[in-house]
Design a protein around this motif. Structure first.
Motif, mmCIF file in Angstrom:
data_model
loop_
_atom_site.group_PDB
_atom_site.id
_atom_site.type_symbol
_atom_site.label_atom_id
_atom_site.label_comp_id
_atom_site.label_asym_id
_atom_site.label_seq_id
_atom_site.Cartn_x
_atom_site.Cartn_y
_atom_site.Cartn_z
ATOM 1 N N UNK A 155 3.930 9.242 44.504
ATOM 2 C CA UNK A 155 4.713 10.037 45.428
ATOM 3 C C UNK A 155 5.558 11.109 44.772
ATOM 4 N N UNK A 156 6.069 10.854 43.577
ATOM 5 C CA UNK A 156 6.894 11.846 42.895
ATOM 6 C C UNK A 156 6.062 13.045 42.441
ATOM 7 N N UNK A 157 4.845 12.762 41.987
ATOM 8 C CA UNK A 157 3.930 13.866 41.636
ATOM 9 C C UNK A 157 3.557 14.658 42.878
ATOM 10 N N UNK A 158 3.341 13.940 43.967
ATOM 11 C CA UNK A 158 3.015 14.607 45.233
ATOM 12 C C UNK A 158 4.126 15.558 45.659
ATOM 13 N N UNK A 159 5.372 15.173 45.457
ATOM 14 C CA UNK A 159 6.493 16.033 45.835
ATOM 15 C C UNK A 159 6.410 17.395 45.154
ATOM 16 N N UNK A 160 6.085 17.392 43.863
ATOM 17 C CA UNK A 160 5.958 18.651 43.134
ATOM 18 C C UNK A 160 4.840 19.513 43.702
ATOM 19 N N UNK A 161 3.738 18.866 44.068
ATOM 20 C CA UNK A 161 2.591 19.593 44.623
ATOM 21 C C UNK A 161 2.918 20.167 46.003
ATOM 22 N N UNK A 162 3.668 19.407 46.802
ATOM 23 C CA UNK A 162 3.993 19.846 48.162
ATOM 24 C C UNK A 162 4.830 21.105 48.162
ATOM 25 N N UNK A 163 5.781 21.194 47.218
ATOM 26 C CA UNK A 163 6.630 22.381 47.154
ATOM 27 C C UNK A 163 5.801 23.630 46.882
ATOM 28 N N UNK A 164 4.796 23.498 46.029
ATOM 29 C CA UNK A 164 3.919 24.635 45.742
ATOM 30 C C UNK A 164 3.026 24.954 46.933
ATOM 31 N N UNK A 165 2.622 23.910 47.653
ATOM 32 C CA UNK A 165 1.691 24.079 48.772
ATOM 33 C C UNK A 165 2.346 24.749 49.958
ATOM 34 N N UNK A 166 3.554 24.273 50.323
ATOM 35 C CA UNK A 166 4.212 24.797 51.522
ATOM 36 C C UNK A 166 5.717 24.538 51.420
ATOM 37 N N UNK A 167 6.525 25.554 51.110
ATOM 38 C CA UNK A 167 7.975 25.346 50.951
ATOM 39 C C UNK A 167 8.659 24.874 52.232
ATOM 40 N N UNK A 168 8.056 25.126 53.400
ATOM 41 C CA UNK A 168 8.658 24.707 54.661
ATOM 42 C C UNK A 168 8.394 23.241 54.969
ATOM 43 N N UNK A 169 7.418 22.648 54.305
ATOM 44 C CA UNK A 169 7.066 21.253 54.553
ATOM 45 C C UNK A 169 8.092 20.350 53.884
ATOM 46 N N UNK A 170 8.715 19.471 54.665
ATOM 47 C CA UNK A 170 9.755 18.593 54.149
ATOM 48 C C UNK A 170 9.237 17.172 53.996
ATOM 49 N N UNK A 171 9.794 16.471 53.007
ATOM 50 C CA UNK A 171 9.326 15.135 52.664
ATOM 51 C C UNK A 171 10.473 14.142 52.641
ATOM 52 N N UNK A 172 10.166 12.917 53.063
ATOM 53 C CA UNK A 172 11.098 11.805 52.959
ATOM 54 C C UNK A 172 10.393 10.698 52.180
ATOM 55 N N UNK A 173 11.011 10.231 51.110
ATOM 56 C CA UNK A 173 10.451 9.142 50.324
ATOM 57 C C UNK A 173 10.800 7.806 50.994
ATOM 58 N N UNK A 174 9.788 6.958 51.167
ATOM 59 C CA UNK A 174 9.975 5.626 51.747
ATOM 60 C C UNK A 174 9.421 4.630 50.733
ATOM 61 N N UNK A 175 10.310 3.993 49.963
ATOM 62 C CA UNK A 175 9.842 3.205 48.831
ATOM 63 C C UNK A 175 10.744 2.004 48.573
ATOM 64 N N UNK A 176 10.155 0.975 47.994
ATOM 65 C CA UNK A 176 10.930 -0.189 47.555
ATOM 66 C C UNK A 176 11.655 0.094 46.247
ATOM 67 N N UNK A 177 11.257 1.158 45.551
ATOM 68 C CA UNK A 177 11.862 1.514 44.267
ATOM 69 C C UNK A 177 13.046 2.449 44.518
ATOM 70 N N UNK A 178 14.168 1.879 44.959
ATOM 71 C CA UNK A 178 15.318 2.671 45.346
ATOM 72 C C UNK A 178 16.381 2.784 44.276
ATOM 73 N N UNK A 179 15.991 2.712 43.002
ATOM 74 C CA UNK A 179 16.970 2.857 41.930
ATOM 75 C C UNK A 179 17.392 4.315 41.805
ATOM 76 N N UNK A 180 18.524 4.546 41.161
ATOM 77 C CA UNK A 180 19.101 5.882 41.090
ATOM 78 C C UNK A 180 18.192 6.884 40.388
ATOM 79 N N UNK A 181 17.444 6.443 39.368
ATOM 80 C CA UNK A 181 16.542 7.372 38.668
ATOM 81 C C UNK A 181 15.485 7.927 39.609
ATOM 82 N N UNK A 182 14.892 7.044 40.426
ATOM 83 C CA UNK A 182 13.879 7.504 41.369
ATOM 84 C C UNK A 182 14.476 8.405 42.437
ATOM 85 N N UNK A 183 15.671 8.055 42.922
ATOM 86 C CA UNK A 183 16.312 8.878 43.944
ATOM 87 C C UNK A 183 16.618 10.266 43.385
#
Length: 346
Positions: free
Chosen positions: A65-93
Motif C-alpha cells: 500500500x505504501x508503494x501504491x501511494x507513491x504511484x497514485x500521486x503520479x497517476x492522479x493528484x486529485x485522487x485521495x487515499x485512506x490507509x486501512x491497516x492493522x500496522x498502525x505504528x507511527x512509522x507507517x502513519x
C-alpha cells in the motif's frame, strides 16, 4: 455517485464492505471496486479513471500500500487515499502521510469511523474538483484565451466579462511558513518541494473547508480571500485550524530539528477585485488589491511563530466569538500612524 476502490488481499473484506454499505450501494450513493494488491489497483484505475477514493491496506503481495501511494500521486493528484491497516505504528502513519495519504484507519475496522472518514475525504475531493473547475473557467480561460476562443464566445461578451471589476468588502489572510527559507539552503530541492507542498495541502484543505479560496501562492506563503456572510469569522476559524493542523504534521525524514510553524495576518475591509496583469501577454490574474490587502500582509509580517494577528477593527467584530489578547501598537510600513494589533488565542 462516489466511486471507491478497495485494495486488500483479504477477499473477505469485499463481502463485508458490500454488507456494511448495502444501503448506500442500493441508493447509488457509492460504487465499490476491489483489487487484491497495488498492481491490480493500478490496472483497475487505468480502466476506470473516474475513481474518487482509494481505501488501501499496507501489507499486500506484489505491490504494498505504501508503494501504491507513491504511484497514485503520479497517476492522479486529485485522487485521495485512506490507509486501512492493522500496522498502525507511527512509522507507517508518517510514511503514509508523507506519501500523500489523506487519513489512516487501523484494523479491526470501526465502520462508523470509516464511514465518517470516507464522507470527509469525498467532500474534500468534491471541493478540489469544484476549485479546479472554477480555475479552468475563470482564470485559465481569461489568462490564455486566443482569437478562436474569442470568436466562439463573442468578442463583446468576453471583453465585458473580463473587464468586470468591482469594489467588495471581504477578508484577506496571509499565511507564512516560518523559517522555511533557511531550510531551502541546506535541503535537497526535491525534499523542499515535497515538504512545502505537504504544508500547503494541509492549509488549502482548511481554507476550502471554511469556504475561502486561495488567491495565490507566494514562495512559502499563501494569500487567501473570504467573501460572503461571516467572512471574517470564517477566516479566523481557518487560521486556528491551520495552526493546529501544522503542529500535528509528522516530521520529515532527513530534516532534523525543524518543526513547521506558521505566522498569520488577517484584515477585513474594502478592496478592489478584478483581473490584473498584462493583456498583451494574455496573463491576467483575478485577484484583490488595496490597502486592506497590504495591511493583512504587514500584519503577517508582524506575527511571530504560531501567532494569528488581527487589526483593532477586526478584534471589535470577533472579540465575543474568539479569545484574543492585545499585543500593543506597531508601526507598519507605509502607515503614518501606529496600529493597535491583537493576537487570536483560540
Amino acid at each position: 455517485m462516489a466511486k471507491i476502490l478497495v485494495v486488500d488481499d483479504e477477499t473477505d473484506l469485499e463481502v463485508l464492505i458490500k454488507q456494511k454499505f448495502r444501503k448506500q450501494i442500493r441508493q447509488n450513493e457509492y460504487e465499490f471496486l476491489f483489487a487484491i494488491n497495488g498492481r491490480d489497483a493500478l490496472e483497475k484505475l487505468a480502466l476506470d479513471p473516474g475513481v474518487d477514493l482509494v481505501l488501501s491496506d499496507i501489507n499486500m503481495p506484489e505491490m504494498d500500500g505504501l508503494t501504491l501511494l507513491s504511484e497514485l500521486h503520479e497517476l492522479n493528484p486529485l485522487l485521495k487515499s485512506v490507509i486501512v491497516s492493522a500496522y498502525g505504528d507511527m512509522d507507517n502513519i508518517r510514511t503514509a502521510m508523507n506519501r500523500g495519504a489523506f487519513d489512516f484507519i487501523t484494523k479491526p475496522i470501526n465502520f462508523e469511523d470509516l464511514t465518517i472518514t470516507m464522507e470527509k475525504t469525498l467532500k474534500h475531493v468534491r471541493q478540489l474538483k469544484e476549485t479546479l473547475k472554477a480555475i479552468k473557467e475563470n482564470n485559465i480561460l481569461k489568462m490564455y484565451v486566443d482569437e478562436n476562443v474569442l470568436s466562439f464566445m463573442g468578442r463583446q461578451e468576453y471583453e465585458s466579462e473580463i473587464a468586470a471589476n468591482e469594489n467588495i468588502t471581504a477578508t484577506v489572510m496571509f499565511i507564512d511558513v516560518c523559517g522555511f527559507t533557511a531550510i531551502t539552503e541546506r535541503t535537497p530541492a526535491d525534499l523542499v518541494v515535497q515538504m512545502l507542498n505537504t504544508y500547503f495541502d494541509a492549509m488549502v484543505k482548511e481554507i476550502i473547508e471554511h469556504e475561502g479560496y486561495v488567491d495565490k501562492f507566494m514562495g512559502d506563503a499563501i494569500m487567501a480571500v473570504y467573501r460572503g456572510e461571516f467572512h471574517l469569522d470564517r477566516a479566523v476559524e481557518t487560521a486556528i485550524a491551520i495552526r493546529n493542523k501544522i503542529k500535528e504534521l509528522p516530521d520529515f525524514k532527513g530534516i532534523d530539528g525543524y518543526k513547521p510553524m506558521v505566522s498569520i495576518g488577517i484584515k477585513s475591509g474594502e478592496m478592489v477585485s478584478g483581473n490584473i496583469g498584462s493583456s498583451s501577454l494574455r496573463r491576467l490574474d483575478y485577484t484583490v488589491i488595496g490597502d486592506t490587502v497590504n495591511v493583512a500582509a504587514r500584519l503577517q509580517g508582524a506575527a511571530g511563530e504560531n501567532q494569528i494577528v488581527i487589526s483593532e477593527d477586526c478584534y471589535s467584530h470577533v472579540r465575543e466569538s474568539f479569545k484574543c489578547k492585545e499585543i500593543g501598537e506597531v508601526t507598519l510600513k507605509n502607515k503614518s500612524n501606529p496600529l493597535t494589533i491583537y493576537e487570536v488565542l483560540e
